[in-house]
Motif scaffolding. Structure first.
Motif, PDB file in Angstrom:
ATOM      1  N   ARG A 218       0.831  -1.210   0.000  1.00 13.20           N
ATOM      2  CA  ARG A 218       0.000   0.000   0.000  1.00 13.20           C
ATOM      3  C   ARG A 218       0.861   1.254   0.000  1.00 13.20           C
ATOM      4  O   ARG A 218       0.524   2.245  -0.634  1.00 13.20           O
ATOM      5  CB  ARG A 218      -0.924   0.006   1.216  1.00 13.20           C
ATOM      6  N   LEU A 221       2.157   1.658  -3.620  1.00 12.66           N
ATOM      7  CA  LEU A 221       1.088   2.092  -4.524  1.00 12.66           C
ATOM      8  C   LEU A 221       0.683   3.533  -4.240  1.00 12.66           C
ATOM      9  O   LEU A 221       0.425   4.308  -5.173  1.00 12.66           O
ATOM     10  CB  LEU A 221      -0.121   1.164  -4.387  1.00 12.66           C
ATOM     11  N   SER A 222       0.635   3.897  -2.966  1.00  5.78           N
ATOM     12  CA  SER A 222       0.273   5.266  -2.614  1.00  5.78           C
ATOM     13  C   SER A 222       1.304   6.256  -3.117  1.00  5.78           C
ATOM     14  O   SER A 222       0.965   7.334  -3.618  1.00  5.78           O
ATOM     15  CB  SER A 222       0.132   5.389  -1.089  1.00  5.78           C
ATOM     16  N   ARG A 223       2.577   5.887  -3.013  1.00  6.88           N
ATOM     17  CA  ARG A 223       3.635   6.783  -3.485  1.00  6.88           C
ATOM     18  C   ARG A 223       3.571   6.957  -4.999  1.00  6.88           C
ATOM     19  O   ARG A 223       3.730   8.072  -5.512  1.00  6.88           O
ATOM     20  CB  ARG A 223       4.993   6.226  -3.067  1.00  6.88           C
ATOM     21  N   LEU A 224       3.327   5.863  -5.725  1.00  2.00           N
ATOM     22  CA  LEU A 224       3.191   5.960  -7.181  1.00  2.00           C
ATOM     23  C   LEU A 224       1.984   6.803  -7.568  1.00  2.00           C
ATOM     24  O   LEU A 224       2.055   7.639  -8.482  1.00  2.00           O
ATOM     25  CB  LEU A 224       3.079   4.554  -7.786  1.00  2.00           C
ATOM     26  N   LEU A 225       0.874   6.580  -6.886  1.00  2.05           N
ATOM     27  CA  LEU A 225      -0.347   7.316  -7.190  1.00  2.05           C
ATOM     28  C   LEU A 225      -0.174   8.815  -6.944  1.00  2.05           C
ATOM     29  O   LEU A 225      -0.529   9.644  -7.794  1.00  2.05           O
ATOM     30  CB  LEU A 225      -1.503   6.783  -6.341  1.00  2.05           C
ATOM     31  N   THR A 226       0.387   9.173  -5.786  1.00  2.81           N
ATOM     32  CA  THR A 226       0.523  10.590  -5.450  1.00  2.81           C
ATOM     33  C   THR A 226       1.503  11.306  -6.368  1.00  2.81           C
ATOM     34  O   THR A 226       1.297  12.464  -6.726  1.00  2.81           O
ATOM     35  CB  THR A 226       0.968  10.742  -3.991  1.00  2.81           C
ATOM     36  N   CYS A 228       2.121  10.485  -9.518  1.00  2.00           N
ATOM     37  CA  CYS A 228       1.439  10.655 -10.809  1.00  2.00           C
ATOM     38  C   CYS A 228       0.425  11.790 -10.726  1.00  2.00           C
ATOM     39  O   CYS A 228       0.298  12.596 -11.659  1.00  2.00           O
ATOM     40  CB  CYS A 228       0.756   9.349 -11.219  1.00  2.00           C
ATOM     41  N   LEU A 229      -0.311  11.847  -9.613  1.00  5.95           N
ATOM     42  CA  LEU A 229      -1.273  12.933  -9.435  1.00  5.95           C
ATOM     43  C   LEU A 229      -0.575  14.283  -9.340  1.00  5.95           C
ATOM     44  O   LEU A 229      -1.127  15.301  -9.768  1.00  5.95           O
ATOM     45  CB  LEU A 229      -2.105  12.692  -8.174  1.00  5.95           C
ATOM     46  N   ALA A 302      -6.082   9.566   0.158  1.00 10.79           N
ATOM     47  CA  ALA A 302      -5.188   8.891  -0.783  1.00 10.79           C
ATOM     48  C   ALA A 302      -3.891   9.655  -0.975  1.00 10.79           C
ATOM     49  O   ALA A 302      -2.833   9.064  -1.230  1.00 10.79           O
ATOM     50  CB  ALA A 302      -5.890   8.705  -2.127  1.00 10.79           C
TER      51      ALA A 302
END
Length: 439
Positions: A218, A221-226, A228-229, A302
């Protein structure tokens, strides 16, 4: 004791509620208390309210119950609440609801009164006002009623607050003193979530005291998501707010964990902090109320936001976990002013929380300042709002010697001087965006 009375129901004509509010204020002043009446109506005797165009923003809407609907101004509310010992809300409408949010942010004790008499109560209880009242009054430990029949009706309707009946001035005074004691001892009452919010907002009760806990997968995934955002957010902020970052070279001096701080002047400035600090792992310290926003609550969670506890035992556990996270190499972002004040260029005094964590972890403070700048001629055709520039200052390291309290005081003083100094330098240029007096 300084008490601020807040009401949306204040009309030219006399009514039962107006009479009760006037009697309450006069009796409190007779007993030596200092009072301020804040409402949306611009004509009041004795000049006791912040009134006129500063108090009325948009329009007036008169209905059967005498409610004036106007958009509350945060700066007016903040000015009225400064130095108050208690904020007492006399109505659950627009001014009261926003005022209760700001009072929580300013950490001022609050109480409320149910100003519906017995002839009005049956007419509104079975309508939409029941839902409106339930959501508002659930935020208070104590509710003041002006007759026993109203108290009994509220108790039958399932109200969990302590219902007090005002029979004399002495009962009013004891009610206010007990309300202050409740907030000081137990913190603010948890925010009641509606069924709609429960469906579309994160459930903070699942944290169970583990505020910064994430599994390895998690966390990745959170680091990748943030990150990218963050690229998308940079484009959005640049287009709509003219956003840019200055002083990014100062981040090269920080290799491990740190605590970042910034003045809080825009609802989107948390996304700007993420853009400035990417690709580092970033945690935000946010008020629990922000998680009650449908869908938006999931987004900020998130992005790494954690809810700031309101009770002392939970706050101690939160601080210990924050120190551990910083020692592991992450960055925790605080708004040390404690509240949002849109486009306010005057930096308010800081709270100690962020600097206590940095002092305990022996980590640096990264001071950042969000500065409003004047827009160009072409951009003024699109918006009257200023461009926003985030300026990153040099990291401030705690002293090696001394106690944690001494290091906390040192960090807080130097960080405050860094943020106010950056803002003062910008004010000396011709590009600074100043607020009008009535904003």
């Amino acid at each position: 004791m300084r008490i601020v009375l807040v009401t949306d129901r204040w009309m030219k004509r006399k009514s039962w509620k107006m009479t009760q509010i006037e009697a309450l204020r006069e009796e409190l002043e007779r007993q030596g208390h200092q009072t301020l009446l804040l409402s949306n109506w611009k004509k009041q005797k004795n000049g006791t309210a912040l009134r006129g165009k500063r108090g009325v923003r948009s329009f007036q809407l008169y209905r059967r119950f005498g409610v004036i609907a106007a958009k509350p101004r945060d700066r007016v509310l903040q000015k009225a609440f400064e130095g108050a010992d208690l904020i007492h809300f006399c109505s659950p409408f627009f001014l009261g609801r926003r005022g209760e949010e700001i009072a929580r942010q300013m950490r001022i004790p609050t109480s409320a009164s149910f100003f519906l008499n017995q002839t009005e109560l049956p007419n509104v209880w079975d309508r939409w006002l029941q839902y409106w009242n339930d959501h508002f009054y659930s935020h208070f430990y104590r509710i003041l009623c002006f007759d026993s029949s109203t108290s009994e009706r509220l108790h039958t309707a399932g109200y969990q607050s302590v219902l007090s009946v005002a029979e004399s001035v002495a009962s009013w005074e004891s009610f206010f003193e007990e309300s202050i004691q409740d907030v000081q001892s137990h913190g603010y009452r948890p925010i009641h979530l509606t069924k709609f919010q429960q469906l579309f907002c994160p459930d903070l009760s699942k944290q169970k005291g583990h505020y910064f806990h994430r599994s390895g997968l998690r966390h990745l995934l959170s680091r990748l998501l943030t990150n990218c955002l963050a690229v998308l957010l940079f484009i959005i902020n640049h287009i709509f707010f003219g956003f840019r970052v200055e002083g990014r070279r100062n981040l090269r001096k920080v290799s491990g964990g740190a605590v970042s701080i910034m003045n809080h002047m825009h609802p989107m400035d948390c996304t700007m902090v993420k853009v400035a600090l990417m690709p580092r792992t970033l945690w935000y310290v946010s008020l629990s109320r922000n998680f009650t926003l449908p869908l938006v609550g999931w987004l900020i969670k998130a992005l790494g936001a954690v809810s700031l506890p309101e009770t002392a035992p939970e706050l101690i556990a939160f601080q210990k976990q924050a120190v551990t996270v910083v020692e592991k190499g992450d960055i925790i972002h605080y708004y040390p002013e404690g509240m949002l004040s849109p486009y306010n260029v005057d930096v308010r005094p800081f709270y100690r929380g962020a600097f206590t964590v940095a002092a305990a972890a022996k980590a640096p403070i990264i001071p950042m300042t969000l500065i409003p700048k004047k827009t160009g001629l072409l951009r003024r055709l699109v918006t009257s709002k200023p461009n926003l520039v985030l300026r990153i200052g040099a990291p401030i390291y705690p002293d090696e010697g001394g106690s944690i309290r001494q290091r906390t005081d040192q960090l807080m003083e130097e960080a405050y001087l860094a943020v106010t100094g950056t803002m003062a330098k910008m004010k000396g240029t011709g590009r600074f965006y100043g607020l009008r007096k009535d904003d």
